[in-house]
Design a protein around this motif. Structure first.
Motif, mmCIF file in Angstrom:
data_model
loop_
_atom_site.group_PDB
_atom_site.id
_atom_site.type_symbol
_atom_site.label_atom_id
_atom_site.label_comp_id
_atom_site.label_asym_id
_atom_site.label_seq_id
_atom_site.Cartn_x
_atom_site.Cartn_y
_atom_site.Cartn_z
ATOM 1 N N VAL A 1 0.562 -1.192 -0.126
ATOM 2 C CA VAL A 1 0.225 0.186 -0.051
ATOM 3 C C VAL A 1 0.518 0.931 -0.263
ATOM 4 N N LEU A 2 0.974 2.732 -1.506
ATOM 5 C CA LEU A 2 1.329 3.328 -1.089
ATOM 6 C C LEU A 2 0.514 4.687 -1.186
ATOM 7 N N ASP A 3 0.746 5.306 -0.103
ATOM 8 C CA ASP A 3 0.356 6.588 0.137
ATOM 9 C C ASP A 3 1.022 7.715 -0.001
ATOM 10 N N THR A 4 0.542 8.541 -1.226
ATOM 11 C CA THR A 4 1.836 9.548 -1.256
ATOM 12 C C THR A 4 0.490 11.314 -1.810
ATOM 13 N N ARG A 5 1.298 12.636 -0.719
ATOM 14 C CA ARG A 5 -0.001 13.259 -0.697
ATOM 15 C C ARG A 5 0.949 14.329 -1.156
ATOM 16 N N SER A 6 0.497 14.675 -2.139
ATOM 17 C CA SER A 6 1.651 16.062 -2.323
ATOM 18 C C SER A 6 1.183 17.359 -2.505
ATOM 19 N N VAL A 7 2.827 18.264 -2.650
ATOM 20 C CA VAL A 7 1.999 19.884 -2.078
ATOM 21 C C VAL A 7 0.733 20.362 -2.675
ATOM 22 N N THR A 8 0.264 20.268 -4.076
ATOM 23 C CA THR A 8 -0.772 20.370 -4.820
ATOM 24 C C THR A 8 -1.618 19.931 -4.173
ATOM 25 N N GLY A 9 -1.527 19.650 -3.134
ATOM 26 C CA GLY A 9 -3.104 19.238 -3.249
ATOM 27 C C GLY A 9 -3.143 17.776 -3.467
ATOM 28 N N ILE B 1 -6.261 4.920 -6.477
ATOM 29 C CA ILE B 1 -7.459 6.095 -6.669
ATOM 30 C C ILE B 1 -6.245 7.423 -6.450
ATOM 31 N N LYS B 2 -7.081 8.326 -6.997
ATOM 32 C CA LYS B 2 -6.681 9.119 -7.532
ATOM 33 C C LYS B 2 -7.234 10.764 -6.792
ATOM 34 N N THR B 3 -7.553 11.299 -5.897
ATOM 35 C CA THR B 3 -8.526 12.645 -5.362
ATOM 36 C C THR B 3 -7.487 13.990 -5.458
ATOM 37 N N GLY B 4 -7.853 14.662 -5.174
ATOM 38 C CA GLY B 4 -7.488 16.493 -4.299
ATOM 39 C C GLY B 4 -7.340 16.860 -5.927
#
Length: 198
Positions: free
Chosen positions: A136-144, A177-180
């Motif tokens: 499981v890979l969870d990535t949160r970028s500074v762009t949201g 899944i991609k959100t933001g």
């Protein structure tokens, strides 16, 4: 590219490494440095654990642009690619069974990433091997932008001693899944790979 580094084991189970890379593209030069420490512990004959810490930093040439804007640098991406990463893991291995789990975290100027990996494998007799794994890979970028990727894998290897057949099979259940962003997306894939050899 010119790279020079050092890796040593100063004590039992410990690895210390450092690498300095000089990259020259046309008239642009960049210097990158990586340093890390990994430690493994043998708790008892069946259990072991490990931990690691790594830091990567661009020392000079932070404003260098890649030759092709669609292809990032092979190592380092300027100041935005500087990172600190840490990991912890454990392994259980009694006889023909093996289970391990690892948790990794990477913090950079562009995003934060959590990665969880776990796998289990065993041999049933001398002919059949089984494997199950989850990542499981969870990535949160500074762009949201938030990306969550998961992969459940099941595998089997049949290698009978007194047969000319070998059969390998792997089943992957993948969900992304991609959100933001206005174009939030999601996908599910089921992929089976089988290799039969005679």
């Amino acid at each position: 590219n010119t790279r020079i580094g050092l890796k040593t084991t100063p004590w039992t189970g410990g690895d210390v490494f450092t690498v300095v890379t000089q990259s020259q593209v046309d008239d642009t030069a960049r210097t990158l440095a990586n340093m890390g420490l990994r430690q493994r512990w043998k708790i008892n004959p069946e259990w072991s654990a490990d931990a690691g810490l790594e830091r990567g930093k661009t020392l000079s040439g932070q404003d260098a642009a890649p030759l092709n804007a669609n292809i990032p640098f092979a190592s380092g991406t300027g100041a935005s690619g500087d990172f600190t990463a840490a990991s912890v893991g454990t392994t259980w291995q009694p006889a023909k069974w093996l289970w391990n789990m690892r948790l990794e975290y990477r913090d950079s100027a562009t995003d934060n990433r959590w990665n969880m990996l776990s796998s289990f494998q065993t041999e049933l007799g001398s002919d059949l091997g089984l494997l199950a794994g989850l990542q499981v890979l969870d990535t949160r970028s500074v762009t949201g932008l938030h990306t969550l990727s998961s992969n459940l894998r099941l595998g089997a290897a049949w290698r009978p001693t007194h047969s000319q057949w070998i059969i390998l099979d792997r089943l992957d259940f993948i969900r992304d899944i991609k959100t933001g962003s206005p174009q939030g997306t999601g996908s599910i894939r089921i992929i089976n790979n089988m290799n039969a050899n005679y």
